[in-house]
Scaffold this active site. Structure first.
Site, PDB file in Angstrom:
ATOM      1  CB  CYS A 166       0.610   0.936   8.296  1.00 47.07           C
ATOM      2  SG  CYS A 166       1.380   2.552   8.370  1.00 47.07           S
ATOM      3  CB  CYS A 219       2.205   7.634   3.376  1.00 44.64           C
ATOM      4  SG  CYS A 219       2.527   6.472   4.734  1.00 44.64           S
ATOM      5  CB  SER A 276       8.245   6.254  10.477  1.00 42.09           C
ATOM      6  OG  SER A 276       7.664   5.821  11.685  1.00 42.09           O
ATOM      7  CG  ASN A 314      -9.869   4.366  14.599  1.00 39.41           C
ATOM      8  OD1 ASN A 314     -10.328   5.480  14.786  1.00 39.41           O
ATOM      9  ND2 ASN A 314     -10.365   3.529  13.719  1.00 39.41           N
ATOM     10  CB  CYS A 321       0.647  -1.892  13.531  1.00 40.79           C
ATOM     11  SG  CYS A 321       1.058  -1.445  11.834  1.00 40.79           S
ATOM     12  CD  GLU A 327      -2.485  -1.141   2.774  1.00 39.43           C
ATOM     13  OE1 GLU A 327      -2.232  -0.214   3.573  1.00 39.43           O
ATOM     14  OE2 GLU A 327      -3.241  -2.078   3.050  1.00 39.43           O
ATOM     15  CB  SER A 347       6.888   4.053  16.338  1.00 40.83           C
ATOM     16  OG  SER A 347       6.601   4.520  15.038  1.00 40.83           O
ATOM     17  CG  LEU A 348       9.119   6.438  22.956  1.00 37.10           C
ATOM     18  CD1 LEU A 348      10.420   5.682  22.712  1.00 37.10           C
ATOM     19  CD2 LEU A 348       9.404   7.812  23.556  1.00 37.10           C
ATOM     20  CG  HIS A 349       3.892   3.637  20.048  1.00 33.78           C
ATOM     21  ND1 HIS A 349       3.293   4.729  19.456  1.00 33.78           N
ATOM     22  CD2 HIS A 349       4.384   2.883  19.022  1.00 33.78           C
ATOM     23  CE1 HIS A 349       3.400   4.634  18.142  1.00 33.78           C
ATOM     24  NE2 HIS A 349       4.067   3.545  17.855  1.00 33.78           N
ATOM     25  N   GLY A 363       5.746  -2.039   6.884  1.00 34.14           N
ATOM     26  CA  GLY A 363       7.127  -2.473   7.062  1.00 34.14           C
ATOM     27  C   GLY A 363       7.958  -1.531   7.910  1.00 34.14           C
ATOM     28  CD  GLU A 364      11.868  -0.205  11.410  1.00 33.96           C
ATOM     29  OE1 GLU A 364      12.721   0.629  11.014  1.00 33.96           O
ATOM     30  OE2 GLU A 364      10.962   0.074  12.220  1.00 33.96           O
ATOM     31  CB  CYS A 389       5.727  -5.293   9.454  1.00 37.71           C
ATOM     32  SG  CYS A 389       6.835  -4.404  10.576  1.00 37.71           S
ATOM     33  CB  CYS A 448       3.575  -2.585  16.544  1.00 34.33           C
ATOM     34  SG  CYS A 448       5.308  -2.074  16.379  1.00 34.33           S
TER      35      CYS A 448
END
Length: 368
Positions: free
Chosen positions: A338, A108, A196, A295, A122, A95, A219-221, A164-165, A115, A119
């Site tokens: 994603c 994007c 990212s 979300n 995701c 995508e 991406s800390l979260h 993906g990373e 991936c 996470c």
């Protein structure tokens, strides 16, 4: 020759394109001419390159193509966001997303098929990692979007925030970055490109030495390892302290402020104490924090905090001198987060049981 065996011109940088032309008995300038047709004039086929001799075009077509991917589906949101499902030569799907915000047009892009980071909120990794994308498969996402835009619009920004990373596919990503940044390529300035990552330390350190000076988003979260290990499993091998150390190295080398992405989840990482600890660990780091309320989730256990909680969290950060912004949600009705659209298609075709739905795609209010 089988299409899978053809080399796409989007795999080549300028020196490789020049060498290709020389190997076929053509002058060096043809190398830049071919790339100009593709990047500046929107050519997707050798036959469109009208000022290149027909015999040379025929030679090129024997072992090469311009594009190796094609658009499978485009979904359009009410806010102007457009999500592209891209079909790869091996029948995999990825995508990319076009984001409209004022005069900005952001592409994007994805860097892997699936991936491996896992996470918990995701969709990208629900089906695991299939493979890395090739350089051309990354580049072509931007070109598909570019060629789709009307004449009065053009791509201003690129973010590597799709499936993906990026730093797990380091070499291909960096090569695509250089092509995107080059004058002979897409000519997108480094300040308008963002990578990212969940925090692959060696990748961050390598990127700091590339001289590209693109923006880095981590991406800390979470504000502590215990919580982050649950949300981002790869953290167990790195740890927040080491990630912050690598981020500081990146800032020292590039003088680019670091962005930290923080997905807020009700009852998990949204307390005043979480905010205070986050401010504490980020003290002295030249950065900004992008808050992403998760979300609502039907099948899973994640829910967004109430608005008051989000506001309180941001206030605590700001009172401690941390720049914090609540991101705007984009493309909610086109599965723009994603992996959502790809996952929807895969689920329909193969009947996988999906346990949760990831957050919608967000766009920072102050993104560059």
């Amino acid at each position: 020759m089988n299409k899978l065996q053809l080399t796409s011109i989007t795999e080549l940088d300028l020196s490789e394109s020049v060498e290709l032309c020389r190997s076929l008995g053509e002058p060096s300038y043809r190398g830049k001419q071919i790339l100009s047709w593709m990047y500046k004039k929107g050519a997707t086929d050798f036959n469109q390159m009208s000022d290149i001799p027909l015999p040379f075009r025929e030679k090129l077509e024997e072992a090469h193509n311009v594009f190796q991917t094609k658009i499978h589906t485009i979904n359009t949101s009410q806010d102007g966001t457009e999500k592209f499902l891209i079909h790869l030569p091996d029948n995999n799907l990825i995508e990319c997303v076009l984001l409209r915000d004022g005069k900005r047009r952001t592409a994007c892009v994805s860097t892997q098929v699936g991936c491996a980071m896992g996470c918990s909120f995701c969709a990208s990794g629900v089906l695991g990692l299939t493979r890395n994308l090739k350089t051309g498969e990354i580049i072509e996402q931007v070109l598909h979007i570019k060629n789709h835009l009307p004449a009065n619009e053009h791509i201003t920004n690129i973010v590597f925030m799709g499936i993906g990373e990026p730093l797990a596919n380091y070499d291909k990503v960096v090569k695509s970055l250089r092509i995107m940044n080059a004058d002979w390529g897409l000519a997108i300035g480094a300040r308008n490109i963002t990578i990212s990552t969940v925090g692959l330390i060696e990748g961050i350190r390598r990127l700091a030495k590339e001289g590209l000076k693109v923006n880095l988003a981590i991406s800390l979260h979470a504000s502590n390892d215990n919580t982050r290990n649950k949300l981002v499993p790869s953290n167990s091998k790195t740890g927040i302290k080491n990630i912050l150390g690598a981020a500081q190295e990146y800032f020292n080398a590039t003088h680019r402020d670091i962005s930290f992405e923080y997905t807020m989840i009700d009852g998990i990482n949204d307390s005043k104490q979480d905010a205070k600890l986050l401010a504490q660990i980020l003290k002295g780091v030249q950065c900004n924090v992008n808050i992403l309320p998760v979300n609502p989730i039907k099948e899973g256990n994640f829910a967004p905090p109430v608005q008051k909680t989000v506001e309180t969290f941001c206030t605590v950060l700001k009172n401690h001198g941390i720049v914090a912004t609540v991101r705007q949600r984009r493309g909610i009705n086109v599965n723009a987060a994603c992996g959502q659209l790809r996952l929807q298609i895969q689920k329909h075709c193969h009947g996988e049981k999906i346990l949760h739905t990831p957050p919608s795609l967000f766009l920072p209010a102050n993104y560059k």
